[in-house]
Design an enzyme around this catalytic site. Structure first.
Site, PDB file in Angstrom:
ATOM      1  N   CYS A  32       0.841  -1.206   0.000  1.00 30.49           N
ATOM      2  CA  CYS A  32       0.000   0.000   0.000  1.00 30.49           C
ATOM      3  C   CYS A  32       0.877   1.258   0.000  1.00 30.49           C
ATOM      4  O   CYS A  32       1.522   1.570   0.998  1.00 30.49           O
ATOM      5  CB  CYS A  32      -0.904  -0.051   1.237  1.00 30.49           C
ATOM      6  N   CYS A  35       0.094   3.814   2.676  1.00 29.00           N
ATOM      7  CA  CYS A  35       0.543   3.342   3.995  1.00 29.00           C
ATOM      8  C   CYS A  35       1.999   3.735   4.232  1.00 29.00           C
ATOM      9  O   CYS A  35       2.373   4.136   5.333  1.00 29.00           O
ATOM     10  CB  CYS A  35       0.392   1.826   4.120  1.00 29.00           C
TER      11      CYS A  35
END
Length: 111
Positions: A32, A35
């Site tokens: 991600c 993230c």
């Protein structure tokens, strides 16, 4: 040294549910991109709120029980627990000001 505790499904109850203090769970995944952008922000939040908040980090893919228990639909996600109860969730790319606003709604102000 990180102020964020990395946990997995087996530690969830002890580190989140059985903890009397407020706990902010940071759900993330290595694949991600957002993230990766949020990780340094979470370190800053941990250093600023460490007196009022415990922060734990859980990778979503190897920890399906915590993901299901918190009803996480996407990452990054922040889930706030107080006295073992889930009180609020925020998902998606979240900047530092928005995280601070999110936390100020639930935490006592620093002394």
């Amino acid at each position: 040294m990180s102020l964020i505790t990395v946990i997995s499904d087996p530690q969830f109850d002890a580190e989140v549910i059985s903890t009397p203090e407020a706990v902010l769970i940071y759900f993330w995944a290595p694949w991600c991109g957002p993230c990766r952008l949020m990780s340094p922000i979470m370190e800053t939040i941990a250093s600023n709120y460490g007196d009022r908040l415990k922060i734990v980090k859980i990778e979503v893919d190897p920890n399906p029980q915590a993901v299901a228990q918190c009803n996480v639909q996407g990452v990054p996600a922040l889930v706030l627990f107080q006295s073992g109860q889930q009180v609020d969730t925020i998902e998606g790319v979240i900047g530092k000001p928005k995280i601070q606003d999110f936390l100020s709604q639930h935490l006592p102000q620093s002394v």
